[in-house]
Design a protein around this motif. Structure first.
Motif, PDB file in Angstrom:
ATOM      1  N   ASN A   1       0.824  -1.208   0.000  1.00 35.75           N
ATOM      2  CA  ASN A   1       0.000   0.000   0.000  1.00 35.75           C
ATOM      3  C   ASN A   1       0.861   1.263   0.000  1.00 35.75           C
ATOM      4  N   LEU A   2       1.957   1.195   0.735  1.00 35.46           N
ATOM      5  CA  LEU A   2       2.850   2.343   0.795  1.00 35.46           C
ATOM      6  C   LEU A   2       3.462   2.630  -0.579  1.00 35.46           C
ATOM      7  N   THR A   3       3.803   1.553  -1.300  1.00 34.62           N
ATOM      8  CA  THR A   3       4.350   1.720  -2.651  1.00 34.62           C
ATOM      9  C   THR A   3       3.335   2.367  -3.573  1.00 34.62           C
ATOM     10  N   ASN A   4       2.079   1.929  -3.492  1.00 29.24           N
ATOM     11  CA  ASN A   4       1.028   2.525  -4.329  1.00 29.24           C
ATOM     12  C   ASN A   4       0.838   4.013  -4.011  1.00 29.24           C
ATOM     13  N   GLU A   5       0.911   4.333  -2.723  1.00 31.37           N
ATOM     14  CA  GLU A   5       0.750   5.735  -2.334  1.00 31.37           C
ATOM     15  C   GLU A   5       1.912   6.570  -2.852  1.00 31.37           C
ATOM     16  N   VAL A   6       3.102   5.997  -2.809  1.00 26.49           N
ATOM     17  CA  VAL A   6       4.274   6.705  -3.322  1.00 26.49           C
ATOM     18  C   VAL A   6       4.119   6.962  -4.819  1.00 26.49           C
ATOM     19  N   ASN A   7       3.677   5.948  -5.565  1.00 20.13           N
ATOM     20  CA  ASN A   7       3.501   6.113  -7.011  1.00 20.13           C
ATOM     21  C   ASN A   7       2.480   7.208  -7.324  1.00 20.13           C
ATOM     22  N   GLY A   8       1.379   7.229  -6.568  1.00 21.51           N
ATOM     23  CA  GLY A   8       0.395   8.287  -6.773  1.00 21.51           C
ATOM     24  C   GLY A   8       0.956   9.660  -6.484  1.00 21.51           C
ATOM     25  N   HIS A   9       1.777   9.745  -5.434  1.00 18.35           N
ATOM     26  CA  HIS A   9       2.373  11.027  -5.079  1.00 18.35           C
ATOM     27  C   HIS A   9       3.337  11.500  -6.175  1.00 18.35           C
ATOM     28  N   LEU A  10       4.073  10.562  -6.772  1.00 14.67           N
ATOM     29  CA  LEU A  10       4.988  10.928  -7.852  1.00 14.67           C
ATOM     30  C   LEU A  10       4.221  11.486  -9.038  1.00 14.67           C
ATOM     31  N   GLU A  11       3.096  10.855  -9.365  1.00 19.57           N
ATOM     32  CA  GLU A  11       2.261  11.324 -10.478  1.00 19.57           C
ATOM     33  C   GLU A  11       1.769  12.750 -10.224  1.00 19.57           C
ATOM     34  N   GLU A  12       1.450  13.058  -8.975  1.00 22.71           N
ATOM     35  CA  GLU A  12       0.877  14.358  -8.650  1.00 22.71           C
ATOM     36  C   GLU A  12       1.921  15.468  -8.594  1.00 22.71           C
ATOM     37  N   THR A  13       3.095  15.156  -8.091  1.00 24.20           N
ATOM     38  CA  THR A  13       4.062  16.212  -7.779  1.00 24.20           C
ATOM     39  C   THR A  13       5.132  16.433  -8.848  1.00 24.20           C
ATOM     40  N   LEU A  14       5.454  15.415  -9.645  1.00 18.42           N
ATOM     41  CA  LEU A  14       6.538  15.536 -10.617  1.00 18.42           C
ATOM     42  C   LEU A  14       5.968  15.578 -12.036  1.00 18.42           C
ATOM     43  N   THR A  15       6.045  16.742 -12.657  1.00 17.74           N
ATOM     44  CA  THR A  15       5.507  16.901 -14.010  1.00 17.74           C
ATOM     45  C   THR A  15       6.242  16.021 -15.007  1.00 17.74           C
ATOM     46  N   TRP A  16       7.570  15.985 -14.905  1.00 20.01           N
ATOM     47  CA  TRP A  16       8.340  15.198 -15.876  1.00 20.01           C
ATOM     48  C   TRP A  16       8.061  13.703 -15.737  1.00 20.01           C
ATOM     49  N   TYR A  17       7.667  13.267 -14.531  1.00 19.85           N
ATOM     50  CA  TYR A  17       7.365  11.846 -14.307  1.00 19.85           C
ATOM     51  C   TYR A  17       6.156  11.425 -15.148  1.00 19.85           C
ATOM     52  N   ARG A  18       5.187  12.313 -15.265  1.00 19.74           N
ATOM     53  CA  ARG A  18       3.970  11.978 -16.026  1.00 19.74           C
ATOM     54  C   ARG A  18       4.235  11.865 -17.521  1.00 19.74           C
ATOM     55  N   HIS A  19       5.330  12.479 -17.986  1.00 25.16           N
ATOM     56  CA  HIS A  19       5.628  12.444 -19.416  1.00 25.16           C
ATOM     57  C   HIS A  19       6.552  11.292 -19.802  1.00 25.16           C
ATOM     58  N   LEU A  20       6.941  10.474 -18.836  1.00 30.03           N
ATOM     59  CA  LEU A  20       7.769   9.311 -19.139  1.00 30.03           C
ATOM     60  C   LEU A  20       6.936   8.224 -19.808  1.00 30.03           C
ATOM     61  N   SER A  21       7.635   7.333 -20.512  1.00 33.52           N
ATOM     62  CA  SER A  21       6.940   6.204 -21.125  1.00 33.52           C
ATOM     63  C   SER A  21       6.491   5.214 -20.045  1.00 33.52           C
ATOM     64  N   THR A  22       5.632   4.283 -20.445  1.00 26.75           N
ATOM     65  CA  THR A  22       5.135   3.284 -19.491  1.00 26.75           C
ATOM     66  C   THR A  22       6.275   2.467 -18.904  1.00 26.75           C
ATOM     67  N   ASP A  23       7.202   2.061 -19.752  1.00 27.72           N
ATOM     68  CA  ASP A  23       8.337   1.251 -19.269  1.00 27.72           C
ATOM     69  C   ASP A  23       9.215   2.052 -18.323  1.00 27.72           C
ATOM     70  N   GLU A  24       9.411   3.324 -18.618  1.00 27.56           N
ATOM     71  CA  GLU A  24      10.249   4.152 -17.754  1.00 27.56           C
ATOM     72  C   GLU A  24       9.600   4.363 -16.392  1.00 27.56           C
ATOM     73  N   ARG A  25       8.282   4.609 -16.382  1.00 23.98           N
ATOM     74  CA  ARG A  25       7.591   4.753 -15.098  1.00 23.98           C
ATOM     75  C   ARG A  25       7.611   3.454 -14.310  1.00 23.98           C
ATOM     76  N   ALA A  26       7.497   2.323 -15.024  1.00 30.80           N
ATOM     77  CA  ALA A  26       7.550   1.028 -14.347  1.00 30.80           C
ATOM     78  C   ALA A  26       8.915   0.821 -13.691  1.00 30.80           C
ATOM     79  N   SER A  27       9.972   1.266 -14.377  1.00 28.98           N
ATOM     80  CA  SER A  27      11.317   1.144 -13.823  1.00 28.98           C
ATOM     81  C   SER A  27      11.456   1.966 -12.553  1.00 28.98           C
ATOM     82  N   LEU A  28      10.898   3.175 -12.570  1.00 30.92           N
ATOM     83  CA  LEU A  28      10.989   4.031 -11.389  1.00 30.92           C
ATOM     84  C   LEU A  28      10.095   3.525 -10.258  1.00 30.92           C
ATOM     85  N   ARG A  29       8.929   2.948 -10.602  1.00 32.11           N
ATOM     86  CA  ARG A  29       8.089   2.341  -9.554  1.00 32.11           C
ATOM     87  C   ARG A  29       8.814   1.178  -8.888  1.00 32.11           C
ATOM     88  N   LEU A  30       9.584   0.436  -9.682  1.00 32.35           N
ATOM     89  CA  LEU A  30      10.365  -0.661  -9.120  1.00 32.35           C
ATOM     90  C   LEU A  30      11.418  -0.138  -8.151  1.00 32.35           C
TER      91      LEU A  30
END
Length: 391
Positions: free
Chosen positions: A28-57
């Motif tokens: 649950n903490l990981t999911n909350e972190v991922n949501g927070h990244l989506e909200e706060t980092l503009t450049w994070y939202r523009h990454l590809s799916t694979d790149e975001r998956a790498s950062l979620r890992l």
């Protein structure tokens, strides 16, 4: 009031109950972190799916690493970042810059700080918050170290590529190979190359190369630095105010002479210019009063004595052949003037002409060749050209 004990650099000791809560809530903490990244980092939202998956890992493994770190209170240091995050550092460097990596860590810490302490027992809340801060600090330093080591490796590899380009130009490899090596180092100039050769300093390490390159790009669009034995060699493209630029970088060279040669074409055709500067550096020892730096074109006699065929060809075609083809007794006049010890009267007697005629012909020699027989240095160039032409 007694003074508080200093904070130990190792993990903060928390209860086993707090560890179990952290372990069970990691998903649950990981999911909350991922949501927070989506909200706060503009450049994070523009990454590809694979790149975001790498950062979620990275976030997932980082939270798992926090559990491991806290399970060993006696540990005084953080495990290596590669052991902690698996292949995440490699993925991280491929995806984002160091600045964004640190922004990522900061956002992850913010998300964890918002959720985690409220899940903990009251006695562990402050301790867990302190643990998160220490842990994130260690991870940030570890990842910064990975980036620094990667930058050093890239710098060493770039230096190797530049050395190969310098060697290719100096050896006169096929134009296609030189163009390929130039593209590999990011060479952009299509026309205009300056080759600079001087004595390499004692400490010509990667840091020195990097500093010299930064100085060169202030007056050149492209700058390649290489060391050939005891010689420091520069390839410069798109230069502006070359004289002032060379003056600024002179202290970077060793105590010997510095020779430069300019070529109007592309770097793939700059072999003769590089060879002129390289040979000129050796030949410059014969001209003790040469300026520093000195152009390779001003070292034609010394280069010819060193066996430089290009210098011999220039002396013959630009001076001897031109004088011979011009007629009007110019070749005979300059020959007689040089052999007569630079005496106008002796030359006039030798040629049975008036001294004013000798003066006029010598001025014509200057106009045609660019070298003035009255100037001692120019006279030496002309005398060498005459010898080369007759040979």
């Amino acid at each position: 009031m007694t003074a508080s004990a200093p904070i130990a650099p190792g993990p903060v000791p928390v209860s086993w109950e707090a560890l179990e809560i952290l372990r069970s809530d990691a998903g649950n903490l990981t999911n909350e972190v991922n949501g927070h990244l989506e909200e706060t980092l503009t450049w994070y939202r523009h990454l590809s799916t694979d790149e975001r998956a790498s950062l979620r890992l990275i976030a997932q493994r980082g939270i798992g690493g926090l559990v491991t770190w806290l399970e060993n209170p006696s540990s005084r240091s953080l495990p290596l970042v590669n052991e902690l995050l698996g292949h995440a550092p490699t993925d991280l460097m491929r995806t984002i810059s160091l600045q964004r990596a640190l922004q990522l860590i900061r956002s992850i810490v913010e998300a964890v700080e918002q959720r985690l302490p409220g899940l903990m027992p009251l006695k562990d809340q402050q301790l867990m918050l302190e643990a998160v801060l220490r842990y994130s600090r260690e991870v940030a330093f570890a990842i910064a170290d990975v980036y620094a080591r990667a930058a050093e490796s890239r710098g060493a590899w770039d230096s190797r590529l530049e050395a190969l380009l310098v060697d290719a130009v100096l050896r006169g490899e096929p134009a296609e190979q030189i163009a390929s090596r130039a593209a590999a180092v990011g060479w952009r100039s299509h026309q205009g190359v300056v080759v600079v050769v001087g004595e390499a300093p004692d400490q010509a390490d990667a840091v020195f190369m990097s500093q010299l390159r930064r100085q060169c790009v202030r007056f050149a669009a492209d700058a390649v630095v290489g060391v050939q034995g005891d010689r420091l060699m520069l390839l410069l493209g798109g230069t502006t105010d070359l004289a002032a630029g060379l003056e600024r970088i002179l202290p970077r060279f060793g105590p010997g002479q510095v020779v430069f040669s300019s070529f109007e074409g592309s770097i793939s055709q700059a072999h003769k210019s590089a060879l002129a500067a390289f040979t000129g550096f050796t030949a410059s020892q014969a001209w003790t009063s040469a300026p520093r730096p000195v152009a390779a074109e001003d070292l034609l006699p010394e280069r010819a004595l060193c066996g430089d065929e290009t210098a011999k060809s220039v002396l013959k075609t630009v001076i001897f052949d031109v004088l011979e083809a011009s007629g009007n007794g110019l070749l005979e006049t300059v020959t007689a003037y040089l052999e007569a010890g630079h005496s106008l009267e002796a030359t006039a007697r030798e040629l049975f002409v008036h001294t004013n005629t000798v003066r006029y012909r010598l001025r014509r020699v200057t106009d045609i060749t660019g070298w003035d027989p009255v100037v001692p240095r120019d006279a030496y160039v002309l005398q060498t050209a005459l010898a080369v032409g007759r040979l």
